[in-house]
Scaffold this active site. Structure first.
Site, PDB file in Angstrom:
ATOM      1  N   TYR A   1     -10.750  22.353 -10.822  1.00  0.00           N
ATOM      2  CA  TYR A   1     -11.391  21.150 -11.357  1.00  0.00           C
ATOM      3  C   TYR A   1     -12.607  20.830 -10.469  1.00  0.00           C
ATOM      4  O   TYR A   1     -12.517  20.929  -9.243  1.00  0.00           O
ATOM      5  CB  TYR A   1     -10.364  20.017 -11.352  1.00  0.00           C
ATOM      6  CG  TYR A   1     -10.936  18.663 -11.640  1.00  0.00           C
ATOM      7  CD1 TYR A   1     -11.465  18.341 -12.890  1.00  0.00           C
ATOM      8  CD2 TYR A   1     -10.966  17.688 -10.647  1.00  0.00           C
ATOM      9  CE1 TYR A   1     -11.996  17.102 -13.134  1.00  0.00           C
ATOM     10  CE2 TYR A   1     -11.486  16.438 -10.897  1.00  0.00           C
ATOM     11  CZ  TYR A   1     -12.003  16.147 -12.143  1.00  0.00           C
ATOM     12  OH  TYR A   1     -12.539  14.914 -12.382  1.00  0.00           O
TER      13      TYR A   1
ATOM     14  N   ASP B   1      -1.698  22.603  -8.253  1.00  0.00           N
ATOM     15  CA  ASP B   1      -2.049  21.529  -9.180  1.00  0.00           C
ATOM     16  C   ASP B   1      -1.465  21.907 -10.544  1.00  0.00           C
ATOM     17  O   ASP B   1      -1.918  22.860 -11.181  1.00  0.00           O
ATOM     18  CB  ASP B   1      -3.573  21.393  -9.240  1.00  0.00           C
ATOM     19  CG  ASP B   1      -4.036  20.248 -10.138  1.00  0.00           C
ATOM     20  OD1 ASP B   1      -3.317  19.912 -11.104  1.00  0.00           O
ATOM     21  OD2 ASP B   1      -5.123  19.704  -9.889  1.00  0.00           O
TER      22      ASP B   1
ATOM     23  N   LYS C   1      -3.655  12.600 -17.036  1.00  0.00           N
ATOM     24  CA  LYS C   1      -3.701  13.506 -18.193  1.00  0.00           C
ATOM     25  C   LYS C   1      -2.374  13.432 -18.960  1.00  0.00           C
ATOM     26  O   LYS C   1      -2.039  12.409 -19.479  1.00  0.00           O
ATOM     27  CB  LYS C   1      -4.054  14.916 -17.712  1.00  0.00           C
ATOM     28  CG  LYS C   1      -5.189  14.954 -16.657  1.00  0.00           C
ATOM     29  CD  LYS C   1      -6.539  14.506 -17.187  1.00  0.00           C
ATOM     30  CE  LYS C   1      -7.597  14.278 -16.110  1.00  0.00           C
ATOM     31  NZ  LYS C   1      -7.879  15.388 -15.220  1.00  0.00           N
TER      32      LYS C   1
ATOM     33  N   ARG D   1       0.835  -1.217   0.000  1.00  0.00           N
ATOM     34  CA  ARG D   1       0.000   0.000   0.000  1.00  0.00           C
ATOM     35  C   ARG D   1       0.861   1.255   0.000  1.00  0.00           C
ATOM     36  O   ARG D   1       0.471   2.286  -0.536  1.00  0.00           O
ATOM     37  CB  ARG D   1      -0.975   0.035   1.179  1.00  0.00           C
ATOM     38  CG  ARG D   1      -2.049   1.101   0.964  1.00  0.00           C
ATOM     39  CD  ARG D   1      -3.046   1.314   2.106  1.00  0.00           C
ATOM     40  NE  ARG D   1      -3.547   0.100   2.666  1.00  0.00           N
ATOM     41  CZ  ARG D   1      -3.152  -0.389   3.854  1.00  0.00           C
ATOM     42  NH1 ARG D   1      -2.283   0.278   4.581  1.00  0.00           N
ATOM     43  NH2 ARG D   1      -3.640  -1.507   4.305  1.00  0.00           N
TER      44      ARG D   1
HETATM   45  C1  PLP Z   1      -8.552  15.522 -13.908  1.00  0.00           C
HETATM   46  C2  PLP Z   1      -8.067  16.511 -12.940  1.00  0.00           C
HETATM   47  C3  PLP Z   1      -7.982  16.207 -11.577  1.00  0.00           C
HETATM   48  C4  PLP Z   1      -8.469  14.904 -11.003  1.00  0.00           C
HETATM   49  O1  PLP Z   1      -7.628  13.852 -11.365  1.00  0.00           O
HETATM   50  P1  PLP Z   1      -8.118  12.322 -11.515  1.00  0.00           P
HETATM   51  O2  PLP Z   1      -6.906  11.624 -11.981  1.00  0.00           O
HETATM   52  O3  PLP Z   1      -9.234  12.321 -12.516  1.00  0.00           O
HETATM   53  O4  PLP Z   1      -8.596  11.900 -10.156  1.00  0.00           O
HETATM   54  C5  PLP Z   1      -7.436  17.155 -10.734  1.00  0.00           C
HETATM   55  N1  PLP Z   1      -6.999  18.351 -11.207  1.00  0.00           N
HETATM   56  C6  PLP Z   1      -7.087  18.682 -12.503  1.00  0.00           C
HETATM   57  C7  PLP Z   1      -6.599  20.013 -12.960  1.00  0.00           C
HETATM   58  C8  PLP Z   1      -7.618  17.776 -13.420  1.00  0.00           C
HETATM   59  O5  PLP Z   1      -7.697  18.113 -14.718  1.00  0.00           O
END
Ligand code: PLP
Length: 401
Positions: free
Chosen positions: A117, A189, A214, A64
């Site tokens: 997001y 982020d 992404k 984990r």
């Molecule tokens: C997609 C996204 C998230 C969430 O990520 P997941 O991998 O879908 O949990 C967080 N921040 C941004 C800017 C995103 O585009």
């Protein structure tokens, strides 16, 4: 080539994305890092197990929190972001919640940017509120207004830049300076820019998170999350946030896929961004486009800041609105044939989505409008297809309206 040479952080970005933290000589010459599909680890002795658990000896005990395939990926990601250490998680949300559950306690406050997001906004305004944590949204594009929001109770300042979905750009250095005056941690982020274009730690941020789903993965075939920061901070997030709060561990197979994705990250992001600039320039000239937001266009309100902070690039995403608002936007999406109607971004395929009904549907309409997410806004993630084919598809769908 010796391992010492490979671990030299002075090497270029793409070189580190391909080699760092892995020596084939230690793995029977295997060019590609092996996938360690194991949940647990055989201990040499009871004493050794106890020493590893006490943190007195390095080693693996349970999947984990640690895995050798993951460790290669984490070292590589930390280096690419210019951080001391890294941790992977099962998704972007898993990464963000592991960090927040580590840093925050009841009574604490978080100052967040207006535009996040959708599910991150929900985590702060619906999830963490259940634990007695207060989120204060603010307009981070006007740092002079933050003095009222950031106080001694503020433990974390959180934002995205460029922000999802309207691509507002935030001055990382200026917001970090304001947050650090009260001792708050700055969490950025960096999903949209990727470390190819922007490394928030270099501008003063403490922790960087990503949806690795992404651009970092880059092929639309995995979910993943990333946390990077100081070694001490990452140790805390791994030891509590990941270990006994979320348990959101990234599978060894997905670590392998992301290691593969990282090898082409730099060339992919350069191509995404070069095509996006061409598409944005074409769209901006089109009579049916009511407004367009792309950080690489001279008309973008924070163009100078974006150029400075994102290595002179605008990234791979474009937001725009058509002159007929939502109805025209939906008709336009349905006329597209090469461009795929899908949420997510950063994939080889060009994707289009409608934030108000999709990624940001969890945010109330009032909040959306306050945060610059109009009902008609469309978000386009430019893929790696030949740009003329992307332009042709946009053109035929606009003509069909
Ligand atoms: C997609 C996204 C998230 C969430 O990520 P997941 O991998 O879908 O949990 C967080 N921040 C941004 C800017 C995103 O585009």
């Amino acid at each position: 080539m010796s391992r010492d040479v490979r671990r030299n952080r002075a090497q270029g970005f793409a070189t580190r994305a391909i080699h760092l933290g892995y020596d084939p000589a230690e793995h029977d010459g295997a060019l590609t890092p092996p996938i360690y599909m194991t949940s647990t680890y055989a201990l040499e002795s009871a004493e050794q197990g106890a020493a590893i658990f006490r943190g007195e000896e390095p080693g693996y005990v349970y999947g984990r929190t640690k895995n050798p395939t993951q460790a290669i990926l984490e070292e590589r990601l930390a280096s690419l972001e210019g951080a001391e250490a890294g941790m992977t998680a099962a998704s972007g949300m898993g990464a963000i919640s592991s960090v927040m559950l580590t840093l925050l306690s009841p009574g604490d406050e978080v100052v967040i940017d207006h535009t996040l997001y959708g599910n991150t906004f929900a985590l702060f305004t619906q999830g963490l509120t259940k634990l007695g944590i207060t989120a204060r949204p603010a307009d981070f594009t006007r740092p002079e207004t933050l003095a009222d929001k950031i106080s001694e109770r503020t433990k974390v300042v959180f934002f995205e830049t460029p922000a999802n979905p309207n691509l507002r750009v935030i001055d990382i250095a200026e917001v970090s300076r304001l947050a650090h005056r009260v001792g708050a941690k700055v969490v950025v982020d960096n999903t949209f820019a990727t470390p190819v274009l922007q490394r928030p730690i270099e501008f003063g941020a403490d922790i960087v998170v990503h949806s690795g789903t992404k651009y970092l993965g880059g092929h639309g075939d995995l979910l993943a999350g990333i946390v990077v920061g100081s070694a001490d901070m990452v140790k805390q997030v791994r030891g509590s946030g990941l270990r006994w709060m979320t348990g959101a561990t990234l599978s060894p197979f997905n670590c392998f896929l992301m290691l593969r994705g990282l090898k082409t990250l730099e060339v992919r992001v350069e191509r995404h961004a070069a095509s996006a600039l061409k598409v944005a320039r074409e769209l901006e000239r089109h009579p049916r486009i009511a407004s367009i937001s792309y950080p690489g266009l001279e008309s973008f309100p924070q163009f100078d800041l974006a150029q400075r902070q994102m290595a002179g690039s605008g990234g791979g995403l474009i937001s725009f609105e058509l002159d007929g608002g939502l109805e025209t936007g939906m008709a336009f999406m349905n006329h597209l044939s090469l461009i795929t109607r899908a949420v997510s971004l950063g994939d080889a395929e060009t994707l289009i989505q409608h934030p108000a009904s999709m990624t940001h549907a969890v945010v109330s309409r009032d909040d959306r409008l306050r945060h610059g997410i109009s009902d008609g806004l469309l978000r386009l993630s430019i893929g790696l297809e030949n740009v003329d084919d992307i332009l042709d598809d946009l053109d035929q769908a606009l003509s069909a309206l």
